[in-house]
Design an enzyme around this catalytic site. Structure first.
Site, PDB file in Angstrom:
ATOM      1  N   ARG A 326     -11.867  -1.025  -0.427  1.00  0.00           N
ATOM      2  CA  ARG A 326     -11.398  -2.377  -0.634  1.00  0.00           C
ATOM      3  C   ARG A 326     -12.486  -3.402  -0.313  1.00  0.00           C
ATOM      4  O   ARG A 326     -13.051  -3.401   0.772  1.00  0.00           O
ATOM      5  CB  ARG A 326     -10.210  -2.615   0.296  1.00  0.00           C
ATOM      6  CG  ARG A 326      -9.706  -4.025   0.384  1.00  0.00           C
ATOM      7  CD  ARG A 326      -8.811  -4.342  -0.767  1.00  0.00           C
ATOM      8  NE  ARG A 326      -8.113  -5.604  -0.616  1.00  0.00           N
ATOM      9  CZ  ARG A 326      -7.297  -6.067  -1.557  1.00  0.00           C
ATOM     10  NH1 ARG A 326      -7.090  -5.389  -2.652  1.00  0.00           N
ATOM     11  NH2 ARG A 326      -6.692  -7.224  -1.389  1.00  0.00           N
ATOM     12  N   GLY A 416      -0.734  -6.466   2.671  1.00  0.00           N
ATOM     13  CA  GLY A 416       0.511  -6.360   1.925  1.00  0.00           C
ATOM     14  C   GLY A 416       0.703  -4.963   1.344  1.00  0.00           C
ATOM     15  O   GLY A 416       1.822  -4.448   1.294  1.00  0.00           O
ATOM     16  N   GLU A 439      13.748  13.222  23.500  1.00  0.00           N
ATOM     17  CA  GLU A 439      13.160  14.331  24.268  1.00  0.00           C
ATOM     18  C   GLU A 439      12.516  13.793  25.546  1.00  0.00           C
ATOM     19  O   GLU A 439      11.434  14.214  25.940  1.00  0.00           O
ATOM     20  CB  GLU A 439      12.110  15.084  23.429  1.00  0.00           C
ATOM     21  CG  GLU A 439      12.662  15.731  22.184  1.00  0.00           C
ATOM     22  CD  GLU A 439      13.353  17.054  22.463  1.00  0.00           C
ATOM     23  OE1 GLU A 439      12.900  17.781  23.339  1.00  0.00           O
ATOM     24  OE2 GLU A 439      14.366  17.327  21.810  1.00  0.00           O
TER      25      GLU A 439
END
Lengths: 687, 687
Positions: A326, A416, A439
């Site tokens: 990106r 987003g 647990e």
């Protein structure tokens, strides 16, 4: 002139480069082949979570997946060879942990059926139960619930209020829920699919002078008619409905109205009732007996630790892969944008979490080996079991919180796109959320860890009540104060002043990190023991108050201990890396983990004189330097987790983003080449 | 003998007690009546989120809710009186923020329709648009999308790649998406309901010497045929599908293939194109023009801040109410268990978050007043708008992250019950998740804040590129180093040694907290400016690298600034509390907030010599003391948020838990009274 030690070391250091395949083998560890087999199995789309299903559809799908596992998945490894299993405890858990990549609901529902329900029959029952009841549980012919938790008591199992009162006249236990808060709650398989349950109740026998409560025991109890699916007489229940995640599991509630349970259905390994109602147990102390019974359940925590680490790995694969493709915001030039992972803040968000994930992966491998030693009987003393319990509690807390933190950081780092379900991060986070409280609630577990740490100071603390514990601590506190762990030379040196360069060199050494982390745990525990000292002469309520006033400190000390466990495991793991270039990168990653821990607790080190202000000041810049060094290797480090696209299944980590970015850049290049790119508006003329 | 000042003060202090109704009035603030009206409206179950709906059902339900709002909800307050509105900007946002308690999807979809789509027509359009287009948007006759964000650029709006190229021959703009990364993405109303969109694109005009790009402008574009619901010619799109939350909103993607937009549909308040293609703007500088256009969108951030604070309030109401009823683990006696809120660690988890939520509520009230001043035109200079932007960015980041943190802490504090959807915490958290990255990613916003802080050191930094900025900073850095904010007497004293008692007294004073928090911001910004100084003589790429190497420090400095804003608002808010007992409690809560901030950043204060180790050591115990003092008032403090059961809607905060606990305790009492309670097993005999 002699070059400083650090520079000399770097001059002869191998080139930093990750051998991905070799590192993958190290990370997959001792049970690597079994892990790979399960990963191969779950490439089958029938095992994959489908988001957006209705509650009913998701529950049915996961039940079907369990049936598929029975058919194809070797779910029986942990069970006795004579019953078709393989007596392989570590390997069995390793396989189940891998299921989280398919659907966490599948992992947890498998855990309910085989890790809790069938496992209780195995570990709390005896021969008769193994032959009569275990096969149905193992084959899923009898889906079962594990009915321990009650609405009113959550993690405080010792206080459950369901009773099983023995009736010698019929040789039956009368199982009864006395009030609403004693309903069993949050039980997988209880809302819909369970035909039977292992029910925990206070075992009461008649005796001269009135009935006697022998504490919590487990009973096998059919709850539904398999033909109609309806509750059997005296059994009732409720659906827990929608949850924040894990909606492939039919959690629900159960209650019992004087349900009669044959004597033989008491799981009697640790406590038995004869026909006449006389009680016997191989463990005389009720407290020790209770903890021994519960300790058979430790595998739940162990496998949650492993699954949580796997979830963190998936999160980082997605976020690092995307951040490497990106591009956003121009920086160095007008025409090219920087990939996100070149941004310092982005590195700060992802790489320390990557370092901790590696630490936790190594720590989990150790935990699983310890678990295997105990459950195979190779090392099965009381102390071994206590060690296992303590390590499991510490690591389960650390890794489940870390998984949530990492999934969220990854989600935000993907912006987003990270919020879209198709990119998996929100879905995984929603499912993993409850891992931090089931647990054993993490905060409760950390208090158990702290008590064990204090018990190393004052023996025998683990199973006693608050007042006694405080007194025991106090008895030893004075002693300890006299024999206070001496600070070693290294830490002393760090506390002195010194120039920044030497400071960094020292913080980078394995020994310095070890000393700082170890000393912190020891000092915190010693301080705590000292602070609890007055409880020795106090009343029970005053002692409880004193303990409560140090609860936060206890939790902090336990966290510090968990940090150290992870760091030690990472450090030991470095030795398994044979390739020198890979080891160099991994050592930086270990340093990043160590330095990040020190940075997080810097105030403590300063207040306690373990670091001078001058040395403390170089920690952050050194972390930044490590980030720079590690950044080129980030993709290799996540690739070495060894997951394929069928496991990651996130659109943004599929290469689609790189293709989009390439298309956009090609467009810009073509425009520039053709001269058709619009000019920017001319600068306004000054008047 | 003279008593120490602190003791004397306490002797005459009013009794600590919260006047809940009065405090509620203070917290609801200036727009309290409007807030109450909206809260009354959303007691109607038709507005409530129904979890477990399918994507389709949830989207339809929220669209119906918007229609209900039009009918009953006064959604038009922010619009011009002449069009049926009330020109009430602050009041309008106050109302919308309250919708988060009904369903965050409702709040955000309303925000898309009226806060973004209609608001863009109002603020970026002119008279013709107001009369021709606004009525349909206001009445929801035309549901609209706000098409700004693109897949490829997220928060970097200036770099969007969609183009609107003017064609003088037809007096139209040609709207075009050049490649996949330029698709508009994540747009509410785009997947399904939107009939039109305000589309942001690079406005290109023809000119001698080739086309000119005038930067980002907004256009009104019909996208769907209202009769068929199908896309109009040239328009295409996609559904974003399931998200981590907010699934009542139909987010989607849009792309345009040479779609022709009439010239009059350019929203031309800040930039216009004449018939012949000549461009004009009231703002000469393209950079300033861009930021002016975007600044009209600040209301999104303002209202997210308000909504996030409201979500934190709801989380704390649920967790505190439950913790005040739930009993677990025995402590002081065998027969009675302690309510969770009496546990120190439980207090540590909830009360500091309660303190910060109050701080943020007061800070939001100030922000909303500033917003109202700017948007009403009462204080609307460039600097006012920049202040508003900066404060909104700082507070939106702080409050949205705080909401996630608080919702998660509340969920864990409620254990397994917290994970059930019926108790709302997981549902709210899932919806609020995206608040931290939309309307400006928080990390990006914090960098804007940091640039503004640096601009106070070197003017004119805000809108310039990296290289220029670094140079400007550098020019001022030397100056600043010379005139370094002198430490005041208070801070100096704190840096000295001193006994613990005096230390606490000093940390408690308003002035000491202010000095410590203020000094930290100033010092961080000054250090940053100094570190960026070499950029002045560096190349553009070197300057960018230097900036990147300090990105984490910038984010840290901006966070420190946001902390200070909240603390100052809380402190100012204390003056609004008339009842002395209430003010005393609220002052403790403010102190808790201040001390928690100092505790979080203790290493910084130690390294920088602002606190001595001795003083630093008393911070944690003083926090513990404040927790003890505040604990009895916790319920009052959450009750003062003024929400009713129709807003909270969490089963565990309904009193059901108290009823269960009472029943269980009555049972135990009855057993003891009747003598039927089983005795514990006798202790084993020692051999």
């Amino acid at each position: 002139m002699t070059a400083p030690v650090t520079d000399r070391a770097q001059a002869t250091a191998p080139e930093a480069a990750v051998d991905v395949a070799a590192l993958e083998r190290v990370v997959l560890g001792r049970w690597g082949d079994l892990r790979r087999a399960t990963r191969d199995l779950i490439t089958d789309p029938r095992f994959h979570k489908v988001d957006g299903l209705s509650l009913t559809e998701h529950r049915e799908r996961v039940l079907d997946q369990l049936r598929l596992l029975v058919a194809e998945g070797e779910v029986l490894r942990a069970f006795p060879t004579e019953l078709g299993g393989a007596d392989d405890h570590g390997g069995s858990l390793a396989r189940f942990e891998e299921l989280v990549a398919a659907d966490p609901s599948l992992q947890i529902k498998s855990g309910v059926q085989w890790g809790l329900f069938a496992s209780a029959l195995l570990h709390l029952g005896t021969q008769d139960h193994h032959h009569r009841l275990l096969p149905g549980a193992m084959s899923l012919e009898v889906p079962g619930a594990f009915a321990m938790t009650e609405t009113g008591h959550g993690s405080d199992v010792a206080s459950i209020a369901t009773t099983a009162t023995y009736d010698p006249a019929t040789e039956e236990f009368v199982l009864h829920t006395p009030f609403r808060a004693a309903w069993k709650d949050y039980l997988g398989n209880a809302a819909l699919h369970g035909h039977a349950a292992v029910v925990f109740a206070q075992l009461v026998t008649p005796a001269d002078g009135g009935p006697v409560n022998h504490g919590v025991h487990a009973f096998y109890v059919p709850i539904r008619d398999p033909r109609t699916g309806g509750f059997l007489p005296g059994v009732g229940g409720d659906d827990d409905g929608l949850k924040g995640g894990l909606n492939g599991i039919d959690n629900g509630r159960l209650h019992f109205d004087h349900v009669r349970v044959p004597r033989r259905d008491l799981l009697n390994r640790y406590g038995d009732v004869a026909a006449d109602g006389s009680y016997s147990s191989p463990i005389a102390s009720p407290g020790r007996r209770f903890f021994t019974m519960l300790s058979t359940l430790v595998q739940g925590r162990v496998s949650l630790d492993g699954a949580a680490v796997n979830a963190s790995k998936l999160a980082l694969i997605i976020a690092v892969t995307y951040a490497n493709q990106r591009r956003q915001f121009t920086a160095a030039s007008d025409t090219d944008e920087v990939v996100l992972l070149d941004r310092q803040e982005h590195q700060r968000r992802l790489l320390p979490r990557l370092a901790q994930t590696y630490a936790q992966a190594f720590a989990h491998e150790r935990l699983l080996a310890t678990f295997d030693d105990v459950f195979s009987g190779r090392a099965d003393t009381d102390e071994d079991r206590q060690d296992l319990e303590t390590i499991a509690a510490a690591l389960k807390s650390a890794s489940t919180w870390h998984a949530l933190d990492t999934l969220q950081a990854a989600r935000e780092a993907c912006g987003g796109a990270g919020y879209l379900t198709e990119n998996r991060l929100t879905s995984l986070r929603a499912d993993l959320d409850v891992y931090v409280t089931f647990e054993g609630d993490n905060t409760v577990l950390l208090q158990l860890v702290a008590k064990r740490l204090l018990a190393d100071v004052a023996k025998e603390l683990a199973n006693v009540d608050a007042g006694t514990m405080a007194r025991l601590v106090a008895e030893r506190a004075a002693d300890v104060a006299l024999h206070r762990t001496p600070l070693t030379r290294v830490v002393q040196t760090l506390a002195d002043g010194g120039d920044a360069r030497r400071s960094v060199g020292q913080l980078r050494s394995t020994e310095a990190q070890r000393e700082l982390l170890t000393d912190r745990v020891e000092t915190m525990v010693t301080e705590l023991a000292g602070a609890l000292r007055p409880a020795g002469k106090a009343s029970r309520s005053e002692a409880a108050e004193l303990l409560n006033a140090h609860q936060h400190q206890m939790v902090d000390a336990a966290r510090a201990h968990a940090d150290l466990l992870q760091w030690e495991a990472f450090t030991a793991g470095l030795a398994k890396v044979e390739d020198a270039g890979t080891r160099r990168v991994l050592t930086w990653l270990r340093d990043l983990f160590g330095l990040t821990l020190i940075e997080q607790n810097l105030a403590w080190y300063l207040i306690h004189g373990r670091l001078s202000a001058g040395r403390a000041r170089v920690v952050a810049p050194y972390v930044d330097r490590l980030l720079e060094r590690l950044r080129p290797h980030a993709q290799d480090l996540v690739d070495a987790f060894g997951y394929g696209p069928e496991h990651v299944r996130a659109a943004i980590a599929s290469g689609a983003e790189a293709a989009r970015q390439d298309e956009a850049r090609a467009h810009a290049r073509a425009e520039r080449a053709s001269g058709s790119a619009p000019r920017p508006e001319p600068k306004p003329q000054r008047r």
